[in-house]
Motif scaffolding. Structure first.
Motif, mmCIF file in Angstrom:
data_model
loop_
_atom_site.group_PDB
_atom_site.id
_atom_site.type_symbol
_atom_site.label_atom_id
_atom_site.label_comp_id
_atom_site.label_asym_id
_atom_site.label_seq_id
_atom_site.Cartn_x
_atom_site.Cartn_y
_atom_site.Cartn_z
ATOM 1 N N ASN A 1 0.859 -1.179 0.000
ATOM 2 C CA ASN A 1 0.000 0.000 0.000
ATOM 3 C C ASN A 1 0.899 1.234 0.000
ATOM 4 N N TYR A 2 0.928 1.942 -1.113
ATOM 5 C CA TYR A 2 1.841 3.079 -1.223
ATOM 6 C C TYR A 2 1.456 4.233 -0.290
ATOM 7 N N LYS A 3 0.223 4.222 0.202
ATOM 8 C CA LYS A 3 -0.225 5.298 1.081
ATOM 9 C C LYS A 3 0.243 5.109 2.522
ATOM 10 N N THR A 4 0.602 3.890 2.894
ATOM 11 C CA THR A 4 0.943 3.624 4.293
ATOM 12 C C THR A 4 2.409 3.279 4.510
ATOM 13 N N VAL A 5 3.165 3.004 3.445
ATOM 14 C CA VAL A 5 4.593 2.711 3.642
ATOM 15 C C VAL A 5 5.317 3.983 4.066
ATOM 16 N N LYS A 6 6.329 3.825 4.928
ATOM 17 C CA LYS A 6 7.086 4.982 5.394
ATOM 18 C C LYS A 6 7.936 5.578 4.284
ATOM 19 N N SER A 7 8.467 4.712 3.436
ATOM 20 C CA SER A 7 9.331 5.156 2.352
ATOM 21 C C SER A 7 9.034 4.349 1.104
ATOM 22 N N LEU A 8 8.635 5.026 0.036
ATOM 23 C CA LEU A 8 8.374 4.344 -1.226
ATOM 24 C C LEU A 8 9.651 3.674 -1.741
ATOM 25 N N ASP A 9 10.754 4.362 -1.595
ATOM 26 C CA ASP A 9 12.038 3.815 -2.038
ATOM 27 C C ASP A 9 12.350 2.508 -1.313
ATOM 28 N N GLU A 10 12.180 2.497 0.008
ATOM 29 C CA GLU A 10 12.455 1.290 0.787
ATOM 30 C C GLU A 10 11.485 0.164 0.426
ATOM 31 N N ALA A 11 10.209 0.499 0.215
ATOM 32 C CA ALA A 11 9.211 -0.516 -0.125
ATOM 33 C C ALA A 11 9.554 -1.191 -1.450
ATOM 34 N N LEU A 12 9.994 -0.402 -2.421
ATOM 35 C CA LEU A 12 10.364 -0.967 -3.721
ATOM 36 C C LEU A 12 11.613 -1.830 -3.609
ATOM 37 N N ARG A 13 12.589 -1.399 -2.807
ATOM 38 C CA ARG A 13 13.819 -2.178 -2.629
ATOM 39 C C ARG A 13 13.544 -3.484 -1.894
ATOM 40 N N LYS A 14 12.664 -3.432 -0.919
ATOM 41 C CA LYS A 14 12.318 -4.645 -0.171
ATOM 42 C C LYS A 14 11.602 -5.651 -1.072
ATOM 43 N N ALA A 15 10.716 -5.142 -1.932
ATOM 44 C CA ALA A 15 9.950 -6.034 -2.818
ATOM 45 C C ALA A 15 10.843 -6.709 -3.848
ATOM 46 N N SER A 16 11.884 -6.023 -4.295
ATOM 47 C CA SER A 16 12.810 -6.600 -5.282
ATOM 48 C C SER A 16 14.190 -5.972 -5.093
ATOM 49 N N PRO A 17 15.011 -6.545 -4.207
ATOM 50 C CA PRO A 17 16.324 -5.967 -3.916
ATOM 51 C C PRO A 17 17.220 -5.818 -5.138
ATOM 52 N N ASP A 18 17.019 -6.661 -6.145
ATOM 53 C CA ASP A 18 17.857 -6.602 -7.348
ATOM 54 C C ASP A 18 17.363 -5.584 -8.371
ATOM 55 N N GLY A 19 16.237 -4.949 -8.103
ATOM 56 C CA GLY A 19 15.703 -3.962 -9.035
ATOM 57 C C GLY A 19 14.675 -4.546 -9.985
ATOM 58 N N TYR A 20 14.379 -3.792 -11.048
ATOM 59 C CA TYR A 20 13.278 -4.136 -11.951
ATOM 60 C C TYR A 20 13.720 -4.098 -13.412
ATOM 61 N N ASP A 21 13.301 -5.131 -14.140
ATOM 62 C CA ASP A 21 13.588 -5.179 -15.575
ATOM 63 C C ASP A 21 12.569 -4.370 -16.363
ATOM 64 N N CYS A 22 11.306 -4.452 -15.939
ATOM 65 C CA CYS A 22 10.205 -3.775 -16.639
ATOM 66 C C CYS A 22 9.384 -2.977 -15.624
ATOM 67 N N PHE A 23 8.971 -1.804 -16.038
ATOM 68 C CA PHE A 23 8.120 -0.950 -15.210
ATOM 69 C C PHE A 23 6.964 -0.466 -16.066
ATOM 70 N N PHE A 24 5.754 -0.879 -15.696
ATOM 71 C CA PHE A 24 4.544 -0.472 -16.405
ATOM 72 C C PHE A 24 3.910 0.643 -15.587
ATOM 73 N N ASP A 25 4.054 1.876 -16.077
ATOM 74 C CA ASP A 25 3.694 3.062 -15.297
ATOM 75 C C ASP A 25 2.329 3.607 -15.692
ATOM 76 N N ASN A 26 1.383 3.540 -14.754
ATOM 77 C CA ASN A 26 0.052 4.109 -14.947
ATOM 78 C C ASN A 26 -0.137 5.423 -14.188
ATOM 79 N N VAL A 27 0.866 5.818 -13.394
ATOM 80 C CA VAL A 27 0.669 6.858 -12.390
ATOM 81 C C VAL A 27 1.506 8.106 -12.627
ATOM 82 N N GLY A 28 2.788 7.939 -12.982
ATOM 83 C CA GLY A 28 3.686 9.077 -13.138
ATOM 84 C C GLY A 28 4.022 9.706 -11.800
#
Length: 328
Positions: free
Chosen positions: A192-219
């Motif tokens: 839940n992006y509204k309740t995480v303390k840090s978006l950066d940390e949440a993304l790193r925790k979900a995939s420590p190695d990063g992302y190959d593809c990003f499908f952006d609906n939000v900007g």
């Protein structure tokens, strides 16, 4: 004589749309000419694109949009009474067509499938996910795919198609219920992006190695953070920017050049109509996966044509889970 109801645009939106920006009117339709048919809207779609493409409209024009409609009278041999079609005739209950702007539902459509899915998973949003992943992201098995607004009409299909394609999928949404739904339909990680303390940390925790593809609906802020977590040679499909559609003052954007250059990223915006010549291919693939149970569908159905503005505004606020439609 048929009296149609329609929702013209009363005022151009100033910031977030309001119900007072629309005006319900009645329109008397003429008798059919040879080659024409009369259609009755059964389901109407409300979508994020309506918020910005309305700029091409004048006040008094009927609000843009797509519907599943039923043929109620026909003087066109290509369309029989009772047939169902997809049309883009805006927010109206009835309309006359010469048939050239209509698309019949696929002949393999099962009676047990809701026809409203032709506005969602087996329609434009599903095709957006399909071509965005295959042609823009060019996902490969074993890769990690990130999608935001993941519980929406497009994002929920993106995640499921990526799983079918053998990828790890990370999604974010704006409520705990939506996050639970994402996990239910197969997302590997969701938050839940509204309740995480840090978006950066949440993304790193979900995939420590990063992302190959990003499908952006939000900007906006999400895209600014996510681009720095892309892997080398990562691909970004820019589908929407819903975080910015209602801004009266444009947001100040990030500077993307450093990650773009040093990670050699590809970032491409797209509109699904680019692949209109392959529409049937996409619809048949989506229909097959839905029938097989590989792609799950969820719809937020609002009852009553009089509630079109309310459904539209609710969708922009993120109140829907899956595809938002109005049942006439």
């Amino acid at each position: 004589m048929v009296i149609a109801k329609a929702w013209p645009l009363k005022n151009h939106f100033d910031g977030f749309p309001k119900t007072s920006d629309f005006d319900l009117k009645k329109i008397e339709l003429p008798n059919l000419k040879d080659g024409e048919l009369l259609l009755e809207s059964v389901f109407l779609s409300v979508d994020p694109y309506m918020r910005y493409t309305f700029l091409d409209m004048k006040e008094g024009d009927i609000m843009i949009g797509t519907q599943v409609a039923r043929v109620v009278e026909s003087k066109n041999p290509a369309f029989t009474v009772g047939a169902f079609v997809v049309a883009s005739r805006g927010w109206r209950t009835h309309f006359i067509s010469d048939g050239k702007d209509l698309q019949l539902l696929p002949s393999t459509w099962l009676e047990s499938l809701p026809r409203s899915l032709a506005l969602g998973t087996i329609g434009m949003p599903g095709l957006t996910a399909y071509f965005g992943l295959l042609e823009v992201c060019k996902m490969k098995p074993g890769e990690t795919v990130l999608v935001n607004a993941a519980a929406g009409a497009v994002g929920s299909v993106v995640g499921q198609l990526a799983k079918i394609g053998g990828c790890k999928v990370v999604g974010c949404a704006g409520s705990d219920d939506k996050v639970a739904y994402l996990k239910k339909i197969g997302f590997d990680e969701a938050f839940n992006y509204k309740t995480v303390k840090s978006l950066d940390e949440a993304l790193r925790k979900a995939s420590p190695d990063g992302y190959d593809c990003f499908f952006d609906n939000v900007g906006g802020e999400f895209a600014s953070v996510a681009i720095n977590q892309m892997k080398k040679y990562g691909r970004i499909a820019v589908c929407g920017a819903i975080s910015q559609y209602n801004d009266s003052v444009p947001q100040k954007g990030p500077y993307v050049q450093f990650p773009m250059i040093f990670k050699e990223l590809q970032m491409e915006g797209f509109i699904v109509s680019r692949w209109n010549n392959r529409r049937e291919e996409g619809l048949q693939a989506l229909l097959k996966w839905v029938v097989e149970g590989k792609v799950k569908c969820h719809e937020q159905v609002t009852e009553g044509f009089e509630n079109m503005p309310t459904a539209f505004i609710g969708m922009l606020k993120g109140e829907n889970l899956g595809k938002a439609v109005v049942k006439v």
